[in-house]
Design an enzyme around this catalytic site. Structure first.
Site, mmCIF file in Angstrom:
data_model
loop_
_atom_site.group_PDB
_atom_site.id
_atom_site.type_symbol
_atom_site.label_atom_id
_atom_site.label_comp_id
_atom_site.label_asym_id
_atom_site.label_seq_id
_atom_site.Cartn_x
_atom_site.Cartn_y
_atom_site.Cartn_z
ATOM 1 C CD GLU A 82 42.397 63.831 46.241
ATOM 2 O OE1 GLU A 82 41.357 63.570 46.569
ATOM 3 O OE2 GLU A 82 42.852 65.242 45.786
ATOM 4 C CB SER A 151 54.962 70.438 45.417
ATOM 5 O OG SER A 151 54.347 69.555 46.142
ATOM 6 N N GLY A 155 52.891 64.755 49.296
ATOM 7 C CA GLY A 155 52.911 63.063 49.275
ATOM 8 C C GLY A 155 53.300 62.718 47.659
ATOM 9 C CB THR A 190 51.076 73.096 52.915
ATOM 10 O OG1 THR A 190 51.745 71.647 52.524
ATOM 11 C CG2 THR A 190 50.273 74.065 52.031
ATOM 12 C CG ASN A 239 48.497 77.398 41.023
ATOM 13 O OD1 ASN A 239 49.667 77.432 41.845
ATOM 14 N ND2 ASN A 239 47.565 76.963 41.253
ATOM 15 C CD GLU A 265 70.577 76.923 22.475
ATOM 16 O OE1 GLU A 265 70.278 77.189 22.217
ATOM 17 O OE2 GLU A 265 69.776 76.077 21.269
#
Length: 462
Positions: A82, A151, A155, A190, A239, A265
């Protein structure tokens, strides 16, 4: 040049990605519009990139493409199903930095539904994303691999990521795919269906992702609260902290150093078996500017701090598990002699246990580029830092917590109709749950000593 492509997926991935690019700009001495800072600007801002400016611009080429007029453009793609979050990037302070065609958005939200992200809505966007990735890959001299930020609860972050990762493993089978995945945490949630989404993604990407660095929102919240003194952390705080960790992990890819670590590595040193590819990340020092003024950031202190559960990015107790591999990445004002002494001290500690089939288990990376810090950020400015990537059986608690929540809902078939309605089969839930149960057993078996397994008997004849 060994290039790396970053892919940011869904709201979480995009916002973490944005925070990472903000930090990379500071580290490489690049302005918000992609132009290189002049030596005067660098000196005024006190940036570490001011030393050897040309080298810094060269180093940036792993993550940035240079245009004809010398502008640096992130080798990166932002995807969401979106438009809202992508529009924020298009209109944000770094709008002139990103290539407009690398900001890809759909028209409809995935509505926290893995099946929408993977089967219905995601299908409409996937071809645009893969063709853009192909264009970026063709411009690379020697593509190293992909860093994917997302995440596992949303969705798009769950469903679309699994669709894309499958495509990547078909189109770029020999290239490394490293994930930075935000895991649903025990307390901070959430969406109700997060356990479904996370389990389904872990299952569907199990054979396609090479290495998944897990981050859990609750652990990050606690670090902001307890270590950094931020009373009510916003996503921006979380963040920026995650970005600092990503920056330390990727510093060796972006800067030349004495003991650098290549993208492949990570996999070679951290993943003893293909399925056991979920390293735990820790970082030190994690402290506010007020506390830092009274602390001495010795190498030994930083190394020991990385083994404390309060410095881990996932809520788990490292003492409850066994280490299979450990990668220590130091940056800044660091001397190899001090690192060796600190690691030897750690090896002699009783509470840090390694599996008996991997007695040494330490990979060291040293990079002399000092860490950069966002102005007015929460973290104290320090001249050195340490990031630990470790493969430990302790992380299996994240999967068992998730499985428990999944089972509570799936027993009642709660919310399952939303997934089936988007073209997914109910059998995929059962398949995913079984796969995660096998993963938990894999972790258990890996932690067993040979003596416990009775494995020594097989070798008597030798």
């Amino acid at each position: 040049m060994r290039e790396v492509v970053s892919i940011q997926i869904g709201q979480c991935g995009i916002q973490i990605g944005n925070a990472c690019w903000e930090l990379y700009l500071l580290e490489h001495g690049i302005n918000l519009d992609g132009s290189l800072k002049t030596k005067e600007e660098l000196t005024a801002s006190g940036s570490s990139a001011s030393v050897g400016h040309d080298t810094s611009a060269n180093d940036a080429r792993t993550f940035f493409t240079e245009t004809g007029n010398g502008k640096q453009v992130p080798r990166s793609i932002f995807v969401d199903l979106e438009p809202t979050v992508i529009d924020d990037v298009r209109n944000g302070c770094m709008r002139e930095l990103y290539h407009p065609e690398q900001l890809i958005s759909g028209k409809e939200d995935a509505a926290n539904n893995y099946a929408r992200g993977r089967y219905s809505i995601g299908k409409e966007v996937i071809d645009r994303v893969t063709s853009r990735l192909q264009k970026i890959a063709e411009q690379c001299d020697s593509l190293q691999g992909f860093l994917i930020f997302h995440s596992l609860g949303g969705g798009t972050g769950s469903g679309f990521t699994s669709l894309l990762v499958e495509r990547l493993s078909t189109d770029y089978s020999k290239k490394c795919k490293l994930d930075f995945a935000v895991y649903p945490s025990p307390k901070v949630s959430t969406a109700v269906v997060e356990p479904y989404n996370a389990l389904l993604t872990t299952h569907s990407t199990m054979d396609h992702s090479d290495c998944v660095f897990m981050v859990d929102n609750e652990a990050i919240y606690d670090i902001c609260n307890n270590s950094l003194g931020v009373d009510r952390p916003a996503y921006r705080n979380l963040n920026r902290l995650i970005a600092q960790i990503v920056s330390s992990t990727t510093a060796s890819l972006r800067f030349s150093g004495s003991m650098n670590v290549d993208l492949n590595e990570f996999q070679t040193n951290l993943v003893p078996f293909p399925r056991i590819h979920f390293p735990l990340v820790a970082y030190a020092p994690l402290m506010s500017a007020e506390r830092s003024a009274h602390e001495q950031h010795a190498i030994t202190t930083l190394t020991n701090a990385c083994f404390e559960s309060s410095n881990m990015m996932v809520k788990c107790d490292p003492r409850a598990g066994k280490f299979m591999a450990c990668c220590m990445l130091y940056r800044g004002d660091v001397v190899p002699k001090d690192v060796n002494a600190a690691v030897s001290a750690i090896k002699s500690k009783r509470h840090i246990q390694f599996v008996d089939w991997c007695p040494t288990g330490f990979k060291i990376g040293i990079n002399y580029e000092k860490p950069a810090f966002v102005p007015d950020g929460d973290l104290a400015k320090t001249s050195r830092a340490c990031c630990m990537l470790s493969n430990t059986t302790a992380i299996s608690v994240a999967f068992s917590n998730l499985s428990y929540k999944f089972d509570l809902m799936f027993k009642k078939r709660a919310f399952v109709h939303w997934y089936v309605g988007e073209g997914m089969e109910e059998g995929e839930f059962t398949e995913a749950r079984e796969n995660i149960a096998v993963l938990e057993r894999d972790f258990e078996e890996v932690g067993l000593d040979n003596a416990e397994e009775g494995g020594d008997e097989d070798f008597d004849e030798f």
